[in-house]
Enzyme design. Sequence first.
Site, mmCIF file in Angstrom:
data_model
loop_
_atom_site.group_PDB
_atom_site.id
_atom_site.type_symbol
_atom_site.label_atom_id
_atom_site.label_comp_id
_atom_site.label_asym_id
_atom_site.label_seq_id
_atom_site.Cartn_x
_atom_site.Cartn_y
_atom_site.Cartn_z
ATOM 1 N N HIS A 100 0.827 -1.222 0.000
ATOM 2 C CA HIS A 100 0.000 0.000 0.000
ATOM 3 C C HIS A 100 0.856 1.264 0.000
ATOM 4 C CE1 HIS A 100 0.991 0.925 4.182
ATOM 5 N NE2 HIS A 100 0.969 -0.390 4.372
ATOM 6 N N ARG A 149 -6.059 0.683 3.823
ATOM 7 C CA ARG A 149 -4.909 1.237 3.095
ATOM 8 C C ARG A 149 -4.549 0.368 1.876
ATOM 9 N NH1 ARG A 149 -3.228 -0.637 8.146
ATOM 10 N NH2 ARG A 149 -1.245 -1.753 8.360
ATOM 11 N N GLU A 203 -1.493 -6.855 7.468
ATOM 12 C CA GLU A 203 -0.171 -6.625 8.060
ATOM 13 C C GLU A 203 -0.025 -7.534 9.284
ATOM 14 O OE1 GLU A 203 2.780 -6.298 8.041
ATOM 15 O OE2 GLU A 203 3.107 -4.167 7.612
ATOM 16 N N HIS A 273 0.722 -5.619 2.454
ATOM 17 C CA HIS A 273 1.493 -4.846 3.443
ATOM 18 C C HIS A 273 2.958 -5.282 3.476
ATOM 19 C CE1 HIS A 273 -2.339 -3.409 5.101
ATOM 20 N NE2 HIS A 273 -2.765 -4.552 4.593
#
Length: 345
Positions: A100, A149, A203, A273
């Site tokens: 991202h 994100r 993440e 991520h």
Amino acid sequence: MATSVFHQPIGTAQSHQHLQNSDFHHEFGHASVKLTFKGFKVETGLSSREGFSSSRRKFGVVQASASHTSVVQPVSYPPNNSTDELRKKSSEAALILIRHGESLWNEKNLFTGCVDVPLTKKGVEEAIEAGKRISNIPVDMIYTSALIRAQMTAMLAMTQHRRKKVPIILHNESEQAREWSKIFSEDTKKQSIPVVTAWQLNERMYGELQGLNKQETADRFGKEKVHEWRRSYDIPPPNGESLEMCAERAVAYFKDHIEPQLLSGKNVMIAAHGNSLRSIIMYLDKLTSQEVINLELSTGIPMLYIFKGGKFIRRGSPAGPTEAGVYAYTRRLALYRQKLDEMLH
Ligand SMILES: O=C(O)[C@@H](CO)OP(=O)(O)O
């Protein structure tokens, strides 16, 4: 300027030196990477037996959920083993990985993990820039994490795509969500790209570091301790996930859900991520737990792999929409480009 990592075979000791170079992620983003497309003939990654057998084993699950969705075309395997082998050998597809763009907590230097923070304006621009780089590469399916994100990044990148298909998030969380998001036109479905969101691509969960400032944490616990929490393979941060734990769910998801799509010839983009992608790259490039320690990914820089003959071939980062070399990788990509040109001119 240092030689780009993509000039070197990834699987050699030499290339891992390059991976360890702190310039690594800048080189992804540099326009000179286009040179690396010429004559790059290194095959790395998956020797896929294990991955595929596990994919096949769990594949029913993918099919079952896909058959309920409105836009995913379920992939199916022929029953016969030799045909299966043949398919494995002949199929090829593009795989784009993208971390991202910059988030509001990246900007503030805070540990983020599974906290759901949006992009900054710079992050939005990075995502759009990433989209320009991949605008000529076919994308049939998009996978993102469950976090905004990554989803913003995927959607913003797709605004730049030449094919102008519409990315549509699948809602399989309940029967009602599925029913209420149904599409009733086959033509419209064809002009859509299914977007699958999966928490497994999130993440790593940073435990009690989430929300803490990285510099202040280093001042408090010592630089080395914090580096160990951030980059060691198997040491988790307090009450959080180690990279190894993150890899367990992210790589399993990749093997069980994404590889079958690639195997069926679908071109896939994954927006995720830093650490979930590091664990997937570790798997694709067969990095050791020592080598992955030094792998850093920039925000918003797409990385391209070609999946061919059951192997992942790393192609670096597409330099831009005009980089014709990208399409010479495989015959199918070359044909796709030709069709796209015919369609749009
Ligand atoms: O804070 C986080 O969630 C990650 C990614 O931004 O940080 P790190 O690079 O330290 O793993």
